[in-house]
Enzyme design. Structure first.
Site, mmCIF file in Angstrom:
data_model
loop_
_atom_site.group_PDB
_atom_site.id
_atom_site.type_symbol
_atom_site.label_atom_id
_atom_site.label_comp_id
_atom_site.label_asym_id
_atom_site.label_seq_id
_atom_site.Cartn_x
_atom_site.Cartn_y
_atom_site.Cartn_z
ATOM 1 N N ASP A 35 0.868 -1.176 0.000
ATOM 2 C CA ASP A 35 0.000 0.000 0.000
ATOM 3 C C ASP A 35 0.904 1.225 0.000
ATOM 4 O O ASP A 35 1.735 1.384 0.892
ATOM 5 C CB ASP A 35 -0.908 -0.028 1.231
ATOM 6 C CG ASP A 35 -2.062 0.963 1.126
ATOM 7 O OD1 ASP A 35 -1.901 1.992 0.444
ATOM 8 O OD2 ASP A 35 -3.109 0.709 1.735
ATOM 9 N N HIS A 63 -11.982 6.074 1.670
ATOM 10 C CA HIS A 63 -12.006 7.381 2.338
ATOM 11 C C HIS A 63 -11.772 8.501 1.337
ATOM 12 O O HIS A 63 -11.223 8.273 0.255
ATOM 13 C CB HIS A 63 -10.899 7.406 3.400
ATOM 14 C CG HIS A 63 -9.564 6.967 2.845
ATOM 15 N ND1 HIS A 63 -8.669 7.833 2.297
ATOM 16 C CD2 HIS A 63 -9.007 5.731 2.710
ATOM 17 C CE1 HIS A 63 -7.608 7.154 1.863
ATOM 18 N NE2 HIS A 63 -7.793 5.869 2.088
ATOM 19 N N GLU A 74 -6.571 -1.253 -4.139
ATOM 20 C CA GLU A 74 -7.018 0.127 -3.925
ATOM 21 C C GLU A 74 -6.639 1.020 -5.097
ATOM 22 O O GLU A 74 -5.546 0.915 -5.648
ATOM 23 C CB GLU A 74 -6.361 0.681 -2.648
ATOM 24 C CG GLU A 74 -6.712 2.139 -2.337
ATOM 25 C CD GLU A 74 -6.095 2.650 -1.038
ATOM 26 O OE1 GLU A 74 -5.052 2.117 -0.614
ATOM 27 O OE2 GLU A 74 -6.657 3.593 -0.454
ATOM 28 N N ASP A 120 -3.411 7.348 -3.494
ATOM 29 C CA ASP A 120 -3.292 6.222 -2.561
ATOM 30 C C ASP A 120 -3.664 4.958 -3.350
ATOM 31 O O ASP A 120 -4.698 4.945 -4.030
ATOM 32 C CB ASP A 120 -4.290 6.500 -1.422
ATOM 33 C CG ASP A 120 -4.260 5.510 -0.282
ATOM 34 O OD1 ASP A 120 -3.426 4.587 -0.297
ATOM 35 O OD2 ASP A 120 -5.100 5.665 0.637
ATOM 36 N N GLU A 125 -11.038 0.901 -1.406
ATOM 37 C CA GLU A 125 -10.078 -0.157 -1.079
ATOM 38 C C GLU A 125 -10.712 -1.386 -0.447
ATOM 39 O O GLU A 125 -10.770 -1.506 0.755
ATOM 40 C CB GLU A 125 -8.943 0.371 -0.202
ATOM 41 C CG GLU A 125 -9.329 1.188 0.995
ATOM 42 C CD GLU A 125 -8.084 1.713 1.735
ATOM 43 O OE1 GLU A 125 -7.139 0.936 1.947
ATOM 44 O OE2 GLU A 125 -8.058 2.902 2.082
ATOM 45 N N HIS A 167 -6.889 10.724 5.392
ATOM 46 C CA HIS A 167 -8.226 10.136 5.573
ATOM 47 C C HIS A 167 -9.226 11.224 5.922
ATOM 48 O O HIS A 167 -9.161 11.802 6.999
ATOM 49 C CB HIS A 167 -8.226 9.079 6.681
ATOM 50 C CG HIS A 167 -7.482 7.839 6.303
ATOM 51 N ND1 HIS A 167 -6.268 7.511 6.832
ATOM 52 C CD2 HIS A 167 -7.777 6.850 5.425
ATOM 53 C CE1 HIS A 167 -5.843 6.366 6.297
ATOM 54 N NE2 HIS A 167 -6.741 5.943 5.434
HETATM 55 MN MN MN Z 1 -3.770 2.839 0.869
HETATM 56 MN MN MN Z 2 -6.433 4.310 1.559
#
Ligand code: MN
Ligand code: MN
Length: 300
Positions: A91, A161, A283, A102, A194, A169
């Site tokens: 991630d 998010h 994600e 992200d 995600e 976030h």
């Molecule tokens: Mn992430």
């Molecule tokens: Mn994330």
């Protein structure tokens, strides 16, 4: 422009897109490096350095979560762990002037390709239903349906998010199950979706390990070591998460203990699946458009 119209060519969206372009490239190259015997630290440091070379800043430490770990694991300073025949979730995030992207991908070295595929397909199904006005619960329902169709469970206490300026976030929360929260997505929203899939019951809890931290509040400290750490944190990372190994001071662990004790920084404990079962994750970051969405972190 009408009241509801959003200028998707505005500078902030260009920075989101640039962050996404860098991130897609780094994610794909980092995923190629994940092989049995390769060191976690080597992959994390390579990806973080590559992001800087390409003109970005890591938005948070590269997360390398293994098997039952779902999130918030990153190599420690002298980490000597190497990949085994495991389920590996990478991630990664990129920041350009505070505007973020992200993304995550599972590299399956464990021989459970369907579990990795379940979160991938859940994400594609979720992206397909995104349009202005869509209820976040509808997105969660798609994710839950696809993952259950594979015979697995979504991790229900982790969610997608919004991505704010210097904020990893923000609202809205994008659930990984069918639960309406009365929230809809609108044109111009930048969100990360995600899905996490598991062959366990589908909940994660905080473990004991902590390698990722973030600033909680501005404050002053007397201790010299802690003060040096705090200077770097407020100047370089601001409110974004950082790793112990990113601190350029002699005794980073001690400084962090002190800053935590004074509630100046908070930690992100590693999250693990409650039954100790495998977890996969996929994600992407998207910008909601008039007719759907633009995926900023798609491979080119
Ligand atoms: Mn992430
Ligand atoms: Mn994330």
């Amino acid at each position: 422009m009408s009241e509801t119209e959003v200028d998707l060519d505005a500078e902030k969206y260009e920075k989101h897109r640039e962050a996404g372009r860098i991130l897609a490239e780094v994610r794909d190259e980092a995923a190629e490096m994940v092989e049995v015997g390769t060191s976690h630290l080597e992959v994390a440091e390579w990806a973080e350095e590559r992001i800087r070379e390409l003109g970005g800043q890591p938005a948070f430490p590269v997360n390398i979560s293994i098997d039952e770990e779902a999130a918030h694991a990153t190599p420690s300073i002298d980490d000597d762990a190497v990949f085994g025949e495991e389920m590996v979730n990478l991630d990664i995030g990129v920041c350009i002037d505070g505007w973020l992207a992200d993304t995550a991908v599972t590299v399956d070295l464990s021989g459970n390709p369907e579990l990795a595929e379940a979160s991938e397909q859940a994400l594609e199904a979720a992206l397909d239903v995104v349009e202005p006005g869509v209820d976040t619960g509808t997105i969660g329902a798609e994710i839950e349906d696809v993952i259950k169709g594979y015979g697995f469970n979504p991790v229900v206490n982790l969610s997608g998010h919004g991505l704010g300026h210097w904020e990893q976030h923000t609202e809205p929360n994008i659930p990984n199950r069918a639960v309406s929260q009365g929230t809809t997505l609108e044109v111009g929203d930048v969100v990360a979706i995600e899905p996490f899939a598991t062959d366990g019951s589908g909940k994660v809890s905080e473990g004991a390990d902590e390698e990722i931290f973030a600033l909680e509040r501005e404050a002053s400290v007397r201790d010299r070591n802690a003060r040096q750490a705090l200077e770097q944190i407020t100047e370089e990372f601001r409110t974004l998460p950082f790793a112990t190994r990113w601190l350029d001071i002699a005794r980073p662990e001690m400084a962090l203990r002190r800053l935590k004790m004074n509630d100046i920084v908070h930690g992100y404990p590693v999250l693990k699946e409650d039954d100790g079962k495998l977890v996969s994750q996929k994600e992407h970051t998207i910008i909601v458009t008039e007719d759907g969405c633009e995926v900023t972190t798609r491979s080119r």
